[in-house]
Design a protein around this motif. Structure first.
Motif, short mmCIF file in Angstrom:
data_model
loop_
_atom_site.label_atom_id
_atom_site.label_comp_id
_atom_site.label_asym_id
_atom_site.label_seq_id
_atom_site.Cartn_x
_atom_site.Cartn_y
_atom_site.Cartn_z
N UNK A 3 0.92 -1.27 -0.14
CA UNK A 3 -0.07 -0.12 0.03
C UNK A 3 0.66 1.25 0.15
N UNK A 4 1.96 1.37 0.89
CA UNK A 4 2.93 2.47 0.80
C UNK A 4 3.36 2.72 -0.49
N UNK A 5 3.93 1.67 -1.02
CA UNK A 5 4.67 1.94 -2.53
C UNK A 5 3.61 2.23 -3.38
N UNK A 6 2.32 1.73 -3.46
CA UNK A 6 1.51 2.47 -4.35
C UNK A 6 0.97 3.62 -3.97
N UNK A 7 0.87 3.77 -3.05
CA UNK A 7 0.64 5.56 -2.40
C UNK A 7 2.05 6.27 -3.05
N UNK A 8 2.95 5.85 -2.96
CA UNK A 8 4.08 6.86 -3.36
C UNK A 8 3.93 6.95 -4.93
N UNK A 9 3.20 6.05 -5.61
CA UNK A 9 2.86 6.25 -7.13
C UNK A 9 1.55 6.83 -7.37
N UNK A 10 1.02 7.50 -6.28
CA UNK A 10 -0.36 8.05 -6.54
C UNK A 10 -1.51 7.21 -7.04
N UNK A 11 -1.39 5.77 -6.35
CA UNK A 11 -2.44 4.86 -6.72
C UNK A 11 -2.69 4.28 -5.38
N UNK A 12 -4.08 3.62 -5.54
CA UNK A 12 -4.55 3.04 -4.52
C UNK A 12 -4.22 1.50 -4.50
N UNK A 13 -4.94 0.79 -3.61
CA UNK A 13 -4.48 -0.71 -3.18
C UNK A 13 -5.05 -1.61 -4.45
N UNK A 14 -5.82 -1.26 -5.20
CA UNK A 14 -6.28 -2.09 -6.27
C UNK A 14 -5.61 -1.84 -7.57
N UNK A 15 -4.48 -1.19 -7.40
CA UNK A 15 -3.65 -1.12 -8.93
C UNK A 15 -2.50 -2.15 -8.87
N UNK A 16 -2.01 -2.43 -9.94
CA UNK A 16 -0.80 -3.33 -9.90
C UNK A 16 0.28 -2.77 -9.64
#
Length: 188
Positions: A3-16
């Motif tokens: 979740x933290x890595x995806x948040x760094x990418x401005x994306x939610x947990x549903x992203x790949x």
């Protein structure tokens, strides 16, 4: 961590979540991987986190060009921490077809995560019978391979037990015995 890595990418947990790691060198084709992830990200939410440093750093930064869904971070050299990062990813994205053996591809395989990699060179052993192998240096085929991954978070797979040294050599000698038997039949 995912979740933290995806948040760094401005994306939610549903992203790949794709991870790329290694030296930033021309032969690693990281700018091509950034372009492919960016294009695939127009079809569905995809974040790419790159762990690396090297002589192609400026080219990689230029390829990212402010894309909020791609992040370039320093390498993580602490083994347990990096193993956790790999296990948190949905796949490892790898671009080098020139390696005879890639340690990062072997680590991804050992972590049980899918590998999107060239269908040539050392990494090809891990994508041989999957749709995740791509034609080297072909951005559109990398996009295709990325989009072959299931959308969203990867389902956790049951860890495989490693083979013991005894099992390894028993299997190896069984293969050798079969080769010798075949050679004797051909010679007869």
């Amino acid at each position: 961590l995912r979740r933290r890595l995806l948040a760094m990418c401005a994306l939610g947990p549903e992203a790949t979540l794709l991870v790329c790691a290694g030296g930033l060198a021309t032969e690693e084709r990281v700018p091509m991987l950034v372009e492919a992830a960016t294009i695939a990200g127009r079809r569905r939410p995809i974040g790419l986190v790159i762990f690396g440093e090297g002589r192609a750093h400026k080219e990689v930064r230029r390829a990212i060009a402010g894309n909020p869904h791609v992040r370039l971070l320093r390498p993580v050299r602490e083994r347990a921490q990096f193993a956790t990062i790999l296990a948190s990813a949905d796949a490892l994205l790898h671009g080098c077809e020139a390696e005879t053996f890639g340690m990062i591809t072997a680590e991804a395989h050992a972590s049980g995560i899918p590998l999107v990699a060239p269908a040539m060179g050392g990494a090809s052993d891990f994508v041989r019978d999957t749709a995740l192998g791509f034609t080297p240096a072909d951005t559109s085929d990398v996009v295709r391979a990325i989009l072959e991954l299931p959308a969203g978070a990867r389902k956790a797979s049951a860890p495989r037990s490693p083979r013991s040294m005894e099992e390894h050599f028993r299997d190896l000698y069984r293969i050798y015995a079969g080769l010798v038997l075949n050679a004797r039949r051909v010679a007869a």
